[in-house]
Design an enzyme around this catalytic site. Structure first.
Site, PDB file in Angstrom:
ATOM      1  N   SER A 143       0.829  -1.207   0.000  1.00 23.25           N
ATOM      2  CA  SER A 143       0.000   0.000   0.000  1.00 23.25           C
ATOM      3  C   SER A 143       0.860   1.251   0.000  1.00 23.25           C
ATOM      4  O   SER A 143       0.369   2.331  -0.313  1.00 23.25           O
ATOM      5  CB  SER A 143      -0.859   0.032   1.266  1.00 23.25           C
ATOM      6  OG  SER A 143      -1.590  -1.148   1.409  1.00 23.25           O
ATOM      7  N   HIS A 163      -1.211  -2.950  -7.109  1.00 21.56           N
ATOM      8  CA  HIS A 163      -1.927  -2.598  -5.879  1.00 21.56           C
ATOM      9  C   HIS A 163      -3.433  -2.790  -6.059  1.00 21.56           C
ATOM     10  O   HIS A 163      -4.101  -1.986  -6.713  1.00 21.56           O
ATOM     11  CB  HIS A 163      -1.590  -1.142  -5.512  1.00 21.56           C
ATOM     12  CG  HIS A 163      -2.168  -0.695  -4.214  1.00 21.56           C
ATOM     13  ND1 HIS A 163      -2.495   0.605  -3.958  1.00 21.56           N
ATOM     14  CD2 HIS A 163      -2.472  -1.392  -3.095  1.00 21.56           C
ATOM     15  CE1 HIS A 163      -2.988   0.696  -2.732  1.00 21.56           C
ATOM     16  NE2 HIS A 163      -2.979  -0.493  -2.198  1.00 21.56           N
ATOM     17  N   GLU A 178      -3.799  -0.206  -9.063  1.00 19.64           N
ATOM     18  CA  GLU A 178      -2.759   0.790  -9.323  1.00 19.64           C
ATOM     19  C   GLU A 178      -1.510   0.033  -9.766  1.00 19.64           C
ATOM     20  O   GLU A 178      -1.048  -0.849  -9.035  1.00 19.64           O
ATOM     21  CB  GLU A 178      -2.426   1.589  -8.055  1.00 19.64           C
ATOM     22  CG  GLU A 178      -3.331   2.772  -7.805  1.00 19.64           C
ATOM     23  CD  GLU A 178      -2.899   3.583  -6.573  1.00 19.64           C
ATOM     24  OE1 GLU A 178      -2.926   4.800  -6.645  1.00 19.64           O
ATOM     25  OE2 GLU A 178      -2.561   2.973  -5.554  1.00 19.64           O
ATOM     26  N   ASN A 230      -3.801   5.950  -1.649  1.00 21.00           N
ATOM     27  CA  ASN A 230      -3.591   6.077  -0.200  1.00 21.00           C
ATOM     28  C   ASN A 230      -3.057   7.443   0.210  1.00 21.00           C
ATOM     29  O   ASN A 230      -3.245   7.865   1.344  1.00 21.00           O
ATOM     30  CB  ASN A 230      -2.670   4.967   0.294  1.00 21.00           C
ATOM     31  CG  ASN A 230      -3.444   3.671   0.412  1.00 21.00           C
ATOM     32  OD1 ASN A 230      -4.601   3.684   0.799  1.00 21.00           O
ATOM     33  ND2 ASN A 230      -2.827   2.562   0.045  1.00 21.00           N
TER      34      ASN A 230
HETATM   35  N1  LIG Z   1      -6.062  -4.781   3.882  1.00 18.76           N
HETATM   36  C1  LIG Z   1      -6.246  -3.910   2.905  1.00 18.76           C
HETATM   37  O1  LIG Z   1      -7.311  -3.264   2.794  1.00 18.76           O
HETATM   38  C2  LIG Z   1      -5.167  -3.715   1.869  1.00 18.76           C
HETATM   39  C3  LIG Z   1      -5.483  -3.056   0.664  1.00 18.76           C
HETATM   40  C4  LIG Z   1      -4.491  -2.931  -0.321  1.00 18.76           C
HETATM   41  C5  LIG Z   1      -3.211  -3.412  -0.085  1.00 18.76           C
HETATM   42  N2  LIG Z   1      -2.935  -4.031   1.122  1.00 18.76           N
HETATM   43  C6  LIG Z   1      -1.577  -4.529   1.302  1.00 18.76           C
HETATM   44  O2  LIG Z   1      -1.585  -5.937   1.076  1.00 18.76           O
HETATM   45  C7  LIG Z   1      -0.585  -6.576   1.883  1.00 18.76           C
HETATM   46  C8  LIG Z   1      -1.232  -7.662   2.737  1.00 18.76           C
HETATM   47  O3  LIG Z   1      -2.222  -7.055   3.551  1.00 18.76           O
HETATM   48  P1  LIG Z   1      -3.398  -7.928   4.203  1.00 18.76           P
HETATM   49  O4  LIG Z   1      -4.414  -6.944   4.687  1.00 18.76           O
HETATM   50  O5  LIG Z   1      -3.789  -9.029   3.268  1.00 18.76           O
HETATM   51  O6  LIG Z   1      -2.631  -8.560   5.466  1.00 18.76           O
HETATM   52  P2  LIG Z   1      -3.025  -9.867   6.333  1.00 18.76           P
HETATM   53  O7  LIG Z   1      -2.429  -9.635   7.671  1.00 18.76           O
HETATM   54  O8  LIG Z   1      -4.485 -10.158   6.224  1.00 18.76           O
HETATM   55  O9  LIG Z   1      -2.254 -11.064   5.558  1.00 18.76           O
HETATM   56  C9  LIG Z   1      -0.853 -11.131   5.467  1.00 18.76           C
HETATM   57  C10 LIG Z   1      -0.497 -12.614   5.259  1.00 18.76           C
HETATM   58  O10 LIG Z   1       0.894 -12.698   4.939  1.00 18.76           O
HETATM   59  C11 LIG Z   1       1.397 -13.857   5.562  1.00 18.76           C
HETATM   60  N3  LIG Z   1       2.842 -13.740   5.687  1.00 18.76           N
HETATM   61  C12 LIG Z   1       3.572 -12.907   6.486  1.00 18.76           C
HETATM   62  N4  LIG Z   1       4.889 -13.115   6.303  1.00 18.76           N
HETATM   63  C13 LIG Z   1       5.019 -14.105   5.376  1.00 18.76           C
HETATM   64  C14 LIG Z   1       6.123 -14.751   4.761  1.00 18.76           C
HETATM   65  N5  LIG Z   1       7.376 -14.427   5.097  1.00 18.76           N
HETATM   66  N6  LIG Z   1       5.875 -15.716   3.839  1.00 18.76           N
HETATM   67  C15 LIG Z   1       4.620 -16.061   3.506  1.00 18.76           C
HETATM   68  N7  LIG Z   1       3.515 -15.463   4.044  1.00 18.76           N
HETATM   69  C16 LIG Z   1       3.719 -14.498   4.973  1.00 18.76           C
HETATM   70  C17 LIG Z   1       0.667 -13.897   6.902  1.00 18.76           C
HETATM   71  O11 LIG Z   1       0.738 -15.184   7.497  1.00 18.76           O
HETATM   72  C18 LIG Z   1      -0.742 -13.490   6.502  1.00 18.76           C
HETATM   73  O12 LIG Z   1      -1.537 -14.603   6.144  1.00 18.76           O
HETATM   74  C19 LIG Z   1       0.075  -5.450   2.701  1.00 18.76           C
HETATM   75  O13 LIG Z   1       1.212  -5.017   2.013  1.00 18.76           O
HETATM   76  C20 LIG Z   1      -0.997  -4.357   2.710  1.00 18.76           C
HETATM   77  O14 LIG Z   1      -0.457  -3.075   2.880  1.00 18.76           O
HETATM   78  C21 LIG Z   1      -3.880  -4.205   2.081  1.00 18.76           C
END
Ligand SMILES: NC(=O)c1ccc[n+]([C@@H]2O[C@H](COP(=O)([O-])OP(=O)(O)OC[C@H]3O[C@@H](n4cnc5c(N)ncnc54)[C@H](O)[C@@H]3O)[C@@H](O)[C@H]2O)c1
Length: 288
Positions: free
Chosen positions: A121, A142, A154, A192
């Protein structure tokens, strides 16, 4: 020119990774979904199955199509299982250290030229690209939450990103039914940089007692035609995710207008992360 993509790897089976795997498989790509542990992987696979089951119940998807989509997704807790992918989309926790470790591991096990995209993000794509050999194949991809519903992607061009990488990611996003929009690698990209300071200001209004959480949300829904208020949206995104994005904006711009609201920090410290923890600005345990 674009690279032919048949198999897409997704690293991280959380909120975003599960959604990305689902839309990729639905678009006909073979998918390898990798998380760090069975429990996280199983949760992600269960979310995908539940989402598709709901589509079947609503009559929007045939049960044979659901079965075919699920059959195209292979789950794993081993990064080496990504070796046959032409594109790997990283969607792990929003931390440069975690993401750069994943980037290095993915680069080690995949063929040279494999495109590595990050769903970050706010973290710099140029900085992530610098962690792997041949950084021209790295870009931001993104997606927005919930991935199966929101149609924007994005496409973020780092300083090193090649035209072929950008064109390929645009093409894959379009095949997934998304509208790709290109942005430079500036802090927060476009969405963002505009959205998070608004959410942060809503948290400050709440902290200062300007209005209740419900009323702050009502003001933006009825006064600015937003489909949901900023505090409800923050709960949906995850307050930890919102805080880390504000921290990146604050650090990268060096401008105090991006200072995270103190209440946002307190909420995260208290473990009130929004929907995913059952409580954020609203209480989901009570169905609020
Ligand atoms: N939540 C949102 O609304 C949103 C929107 C756009 C982008 N993002 C981005 O997407 C990414 C993930 O966010 P999320 O909300 O899905 O997080 P989340 O916490 O729901 O999921 C993250 C996952 O990554 C796994 N993980 C962590 N380290 C790891 C590794 N070394 N190897 C394999 N798996 C690993 C975790 O076990 C978990 O299942 C982030 O970069 C976030 O900024 C989130």
């Amino acid at each position: 020119m674009t690279k032919q993509i048949a198999t897409i790897g997704v690293v991280g089976a959380g909120t975003m990774g599960a959604g990305i795997a689902q839309v990729a498989a639905r678009a006909g790509f073979d998918v390898v979904l990798v998380d760090q542990a069975e429990t996280w992987l199983d949760r992600g696979l269960a979310t995908i199955t539940e989402n598709l089951d709901r589509q079947v119940e609503k009559g929007r998807l045939a049960d044979t199509a659901r079965d075919a989509i699920l059959a195209r997704i292979e789950g794993s807790i081993q990064i080496p299982h990504l070796s046959g992918c032409e594109l790997v989309i990283e969607a792990v926790t929003e931390s440069f250290a975690t993401k750069s470790d994943v980037f290095r591991e993915v680069a080690d096990v995949t063929a040279p030229g494999t495109i590595i995209a990050s769903n970050t993000s706010s973290i710099s794509i140029s900085a992530l690209a610098a962690t792997v050999p041949d950084p021209a194949r790295v870009a931001g991809m993104h997606f927005f939450n919930p991935v199966p519903v929101l149609t924007l992607v994005e496409v973020v061009r780092g300083l090193q990103t090649s035209d072929e990488t950008v064109a390929t990611i645009r093409e894959v996003a379009a095949k997934m039914g998304k509208t790709p929009v290109e942005a430079k690698d500036a802090p927060g990209f476009v969405a963002n940089r505009i959205l998070m300071p608004m959410i942060n200001e809503a948290v400050s209004c709440l902290d200062e007692g300007v209005a209740t959480a419900e009323d702050i949300d009502t003001v933006l829904r009825l006064g600015a035609a937003h489909p949901m208020g900023p505090l409800t949206l923050a709960d949906l995104i995850g307050l930890d995710v919102c805080l880390s994005i504000m921290e990146v904006l604050h650090y990268d711009f060096g401008d105090d207008k991006y200072r995270p609201a103190p209440l946002l920090r307190r909420m995260v410290a208290a473990g009130r992360l929004g929907r995913k923890s059952g409580r954020g600005f609203l209480d989901y345990a009570k169905g609020g």
